[in-house]
Design a protein around this motif. Structure first.
Motif, short mmCIF file in Angstrom:
data_model
loop_
_atom_site.label_atom_id
_atom_site.label_comp_id
_atom_site.label_asym_id
_atom_site.label_seq_id
_atom_site.Cartn_x
_atom_site.Cartn_y
_atom_site.Cartn_z
N UNK A 39 -6.62 11.97 -0.14
CA UNK A 39 -7.26 10.68 -0.42
C UNK A 39 -6.25 9.55 -0.22
N UNK A 40 -5.02 9.77 -0.68
CA UNK A 40 -3.98 8.76 -0.51
C UNK A 40 -3.66 8.50 0.95
N UNK A 41 -3.60 9.54 1.75
CA UNK A 41 -3.33 9.36 3.18
C UNK A 41 -4.48 8.64 3.88
N UNK A 42 -5.71 8.93 3.49
CA UNK A 42 -6.86 8.22 4.05
C UNK A 42 -6.81 6.74 3.67
N UNK A 43 -6.41 6.46 2.44
CA UNK A 43 -6.23 5.08 2.00
C UNK A 43 -5.17 4.37 2.83
N UNK A 66 3.15 10.44 3.91
CA UNK A 66 3.36 11.89 4.06
C UNK A 66 4.75 12.29 3.55
N UNK A 67 5.76 11.49 3.86
CA UNK A 67 7.10 11.79 3.34
C UNK A 67 7.15 11.67 1.82
N UNK A 68 6.48 10.67 1.28
CA UNK A 68 6.44 10.50 -0.18
C UNK A 68 5.68 11.64 -0.84
N UNK A 69 4.60 12.09 -0.21
CA UNK A 69 3.80 13.19 -0.74
C UNK A 69 4.63 14.46 -0.80
N UNK A 70 5.31 14.79 0.29
CA UNK A 70 6.14 16.00 0.33
C UNK A 70 7.35 15.86 -0.59
N UNK A 71 7.97 14.70 -0.59
CA UNK A 71 9.13 14.49 -1.44
C UNK A 71 8.79 14.55 -2.92
N UNK A 72 7.65 14.00 -3.29
CA UNK A 72 7.22 14.05 -4.69
C UNK A 72 6.90 15.48 -5.11
N UNK A 73 6.39 16.26 -4.19
CA UNK A 73 6.13 17.68 -4.46
C UNK A 73 7.44 18.37 -4.83
N UNK A 74 8.50 18.08 -4.08
CA UNK A 74 9.80 18.69 -4.36
C UNK A 74 10.41 18.15 -5.64
N UNK A 75 10.32 16.84 -5.86
CA UNK A 75 10.88 16.24 -7.07
C UNK A 75 10.15 16.74 -8.31
N UNK A 76 8.83 16.93 -8.21
CA UNK A 76 8.05 17.44 -9.33
C UNK A 76 8.28 18.91 -9.61
N UNK A 134 0.81 -1.23 0.00
CA UNK A 134 0.00 0.00 0.00
C UNK A 134 0.84 1.28 0.00
N UNK A 135 1.89 1.40 0.84
CA UNK A 135 2.67 2.64 0.75
C UNK A 135 3.44 2.76 -0.56
N UNK A 136 3.83 1.65 -1.14
CA UNK A 136 4.54 1.70 -2.42
C UNK A 136 3.61 2.19 -3.52
N UNK A 137 2.40 1.69 -3.55
CA UNK A 137 1.43 2.12 -4.56
C UNK A 137 1.12 3.61 -4.41
N UNK A 138 0.88 4.06 -3.18
CA UNK A 138 0.57 5.47 -2.95
C UNK A 138 1.77 6.35 -3.29
N UNK A 139 2.96 5.93 -2.92
CA UNK A 139 4.17 6.72 -3.20
C UNK A 139 4.41 6.87 -4.69
N UNK A 140 4.24 5.79 -5.42
CA UNK A 140 4.41 5.87 -6.87
C UNK A 140 3.33 6.74 -7.51
N UNK A 141 2.12 6.68 -6.97
CA UNK A 141 1.04 7.54 -7.47
C UNK A 141 1.33 9.01 -7.22
N UNK A 142 1.83 9.33 -6.01
CA UNK A 142 2.20 10.72 -5.71
C UNK A 142 3.29 11.20 -6.65
N UNK A 143 4.31 10.37 -6.86
CA UNK A 143 5.42 10.76 -7.72
C UNK A 143 4.97 10.97 -9.16
N UNK A 144 4.17 10.05 -9.66
CA UNK A 144 3.69 10.18 -11.03
C UNK A 144 2.84 11.43 -11.21
N UNK A 145 1.95 11.68 -10.27
CA UNK A 145 1.09 12.87 -10.37
C UNK A 145 1.91 14.16 -10.27
N UNK A 146 2.90 14.19 -9.38
CA UNK A 146 3.74 15.38 -9.25
C UNK A 146 4.55 15.63 -10.52
#
Length: 96
Positions: free
Chosen positions: A44-48, A77-87, A10-22
């Motif tokens: 939504x990802x964090x609720x999931x 949360x770390x993946x969400x913030x990190x993907x924001x920076x990477x994007x 689950x965290x891998x799927x959400x992290x990859x989704x955050x990165x792709x979207x960013x």
């Protein structure tokens, strides 16, 4: 080893989704609705991630499920913030 389930999915799927979207939104679209989309997708990802251990790991004790829930949310949360920076997304588009 028999019966082991990958607890990291689950965290891998959400992290990859955050990165792709960013990466799709990027700097170009972040000021034109992209940032709002990214925030909604992140919530939504964090609720999931918070609810996933309660559906995925039914054989575990409630305390273990709760601990996994917190760990998944922290990773997300770390993946969400990190993907924001990477994007390379803009946080503030205009002041006035």
């Amino acid at each position: 080893m028999h019966g082991l389930k990958p607890e990291f999915s689950p965290p891998l799927i959400a992290s990859l989704g955050f990165l792709l979207l960013a990466l799709i939104i990027g700097r170009d679209h972040s000021c034109h609705g992209g940032l709002e989309l990214y925030v909604i997708a992140g919530l939504i990802g964090l609720a999931f991630l918070l609810s996933a251990p309660f559906f995925k790991s039914r054989q575990r004790a409630f305390v273990a499920q709760f601990g996994l829930s917190i760990a998944y949310a922290a990773i997300g949360a770390f993946a969400w913030a990190g993907s924001f920076l990477i994007g390379n997304m803009n946080f503030m588009c205009r002041l006035f």
